[in-house]
Design an enzyme around this catalytic site. Structure first.
Site, short mmCIF file in Angstrom:
data_model
loop_
_atom_site.label_atom_id
_atom_site.label_comp_id
_atom_site.label_asym_id
_atom_site.label_seq_id
_atom_site.Cartn_x
_atom_site.Cartn_y
_atom_site.Cartn_z
N SER A 197 -6.51 -22.69 43.14
CA SER A 197 -5.35 -21.93 42.29
C SER A 197 -5.89 -21.48 41.08
O SER A 197 -5.40 -20.41 40.26
CB SER A 197 -4.23 -22.57 42.24
OG SER A 197 -3.54 -23.05 43.69
N TYR A 256 -11.01 -34.11 47.69
CA TYR A 256 -10.59 -32.87 48.01
C TYR A 256 -11.04 -32.48 49.59
O TYR A 256 -12.16 -32.14 49.69
CB TYR A 256 -10.58 -31.93 47.00
CG TYR A 256 -9.80 -30.66 47.05
CD1 TYR A 256 -8.90 -30.58 48.15
CD2 TYR A 256 -9.76 -29.77 46.26
CE1 TYR A 256 -8.12 -29.20 48.25
CE2 TYR A 256 -9.18 -28.54 46.43
CZ TYR A 256 -8.25 -28.29 47.59
OH TYR A 256 -7.59 -27.10 47.67
N LYS A 297 -6.77 -35.46 48.46
CA LYS A 297 -5.63 -34.19 48.44
C LYS A 297 -6.23 -33.70 49.82
O LYS A 297 -7.43 -33.08 50.01
CB LYS A 297 -6.01 -33.30 47.62
CG LYS A 297 -5.37 -32.11 47.67
CD LYS A 297 -5.58 -30.87 46.72
CE LYS A 297 -4.80 -29.66 46.92
NZ LYS A 297 -5.22 -28.43 46.33
N SER A 351 -5.98 -30.95 52.66
CA SER A 351 -5.36 -29.55 52.92
C SER A 351 -5.90 -29.26 54.11
O SER A 351 -5.65 -27.87 54.46
CB SER A 351 -5.79 -28.61 51.83
OG SER A 351 -5.51 -28.85 50.66
N GLY A 382 -1.57 -31.41 51.36
CA GLY A 382 -2.14 -29.82 50.59
C GLY A 382 -1.28 -28.77 51.14
O GLY A 382 -1.01 -27.87 50.49
N ASP A 388 1.17 -26.27 51.71
CA ASP A 388 2.53 -26.24 51.10
C ASP A 388 3.47 -25.94 52.43
O ASP A 388 4.79 -26.38 52.27
CB ASP A 388 2.40 -24.88 50.07
CG ASP A 388 1.61 -24.94 49.18
OD1 ASP A 388 0.96 -26.14 48.92
OD2 ASP A 388 1.69 -24.20 48.20
N GLU A 389 3.28 -25.16 53.21
CA GLU A 389 4.16 -24.94 54.52
C GLU A 389 4.63 -26.18 55.36
O GLU A 389 5.59 -26.19 55.96
CB GLU A 389 3.52 -24.16 55.35
CG GLU A 389 3.00 -22.79 54.64
CD GLU A 389 1.65 -22.64 54.20
OE1 GLU A 389 0.97 -21.66 54.03
OE2 GLU A 389 1.20 -23.88 54.21
#
Length: 304
Positions: A51, A139, A167, A169, A192, A194-195
């Protein structure tokens, strides 16, 4: 390392790149975004990741962002510095810089572009870990790096007491459950995708780090509240509303972060555009971001 892990629990927006009108890292705009997110009661910030457009920034620009965020956040938020870079040398330099600034933890993607064996990935991460005394958060984001963390390498890494979390994702929520089970109760797993914030938390994630948190932090803070209260009915409802917003953020032309930044500008926080080759929002879609901003406002009001 386990005695202070509570500070890594909660809602951690992935911090956005903040540019002035000439695409230079802006001290003032970094400060505005830190202040905005602090006022929304987030628990911490993940600085310098996807991001934050890290892959398209120079080492010095990334250092400036780390410096400015710490300058404005002070000790009010838990700060995680993402230091992944194309070379081990640059990653270690960023790690040591973040440590000297007083960051709370480091994190990194695996090395990118070349298809490296796991022995190289292990050495890369361990070089970062050994370069400071800070806790380290793996990550795992295979959809962008092309590498999916294996349980074998994960098990090798978590032997080191500095490795306190991951983390994750990857999209299958079973990965969260597997990493949590293998890491143990004192190991922090960050959701990770968001949905699936709610489902990730139910599958064992302790916290969340996400790229859409920053444009609607109130909703993720509220979602975390519902999880903590074990109010699953409201938790599921707010996740549905969050997902509706995420779908709309991805429905316009241009990069999603460009759209997020325009929505944020309409929320009173101007942090500039995105860096090429990321595409900025088209002129024809700019006004549509007002509808997304209105949707966020309505949803925030709905859950007050």
């Amino acid at each position: 390392m386990t005695e202070h892990l509570d500070k890594f629990k909660g809602v951690f927006p992935a911090f956005y790149a903040c540019y002035d009108d000439n695409q230079k890292i802006s001290q003032e705009r970094n400060g505005q975004l830190v202040q905005f997110l602090t006022q929304k009661n987030v628990d911490g910030l993940y600085v310098g990741g996807s991001s934050g457009e890290c892959i398209y920034q120079s080492l010095e620009e990334r250092k400036l962002t780390l410096k400015y965020v710490k300058e404005f956040a002070k000790d009010n938020l838990t700060l995680i510095a993402h230091v992944g870079a194309p070379s081990t040398k640059d990653s270690v330099e960023l790690a040591q810089y973040a440590s000297n600034l007083g960051y709370d933890a480091l994190s990194s993607i695996p090395p990118i572009y070349y298809g490296l064996p796991e022995s190289s990935i292990y050495k890369y991460w361990m070089s970062i870990i050994k370069s400071t005394n800070l806790p380290f958060i793996i990550y795992n984001i295979p959809q962008t790096t092309g590498y999916s963390l294996s349980m074998e390498l994960f098990s090798e890494l978590v032997i080191n007491r500095q490795v306190i979390g991951i983390k994750n994702s990857s999209l299958p929520s079973i990965d969260i459950e597997r990493f949590k089970a293998a890491g143990g109760s004192d190991f922090i797993v960050f959701n990770g995708p968001d949905e699936q914030y709610i489902s990730g938390r139910l599958m064992g994630a302790d916290s969340g780090i996400g790229g859409t948190y920053g444009v609607m932090p109130e909703l993720y803070v509220k979602a975390e509240q519902y999880i903590s209260e074990e109010n699953m009915e409201k938790a599921k409802k707010i996740q549905t509303d969050i997902n509706d917003i995420i779908i709309n953020l991805n429905s316009l032309s241009g990069n999603m972060y460009a759209i997020i930044k325009e929505v944020l500008r309409r929320r009173g926080v101007n942090i500039g555009g995105v860096r090429e080759p990321l595409e900025n929002i088209s002129d024809s879609d700019v006004e549509s971001t007002q509808e997304i901003k209105n949707q966020i406002d309505r949803t925030i009001k709905k859950y007050k």
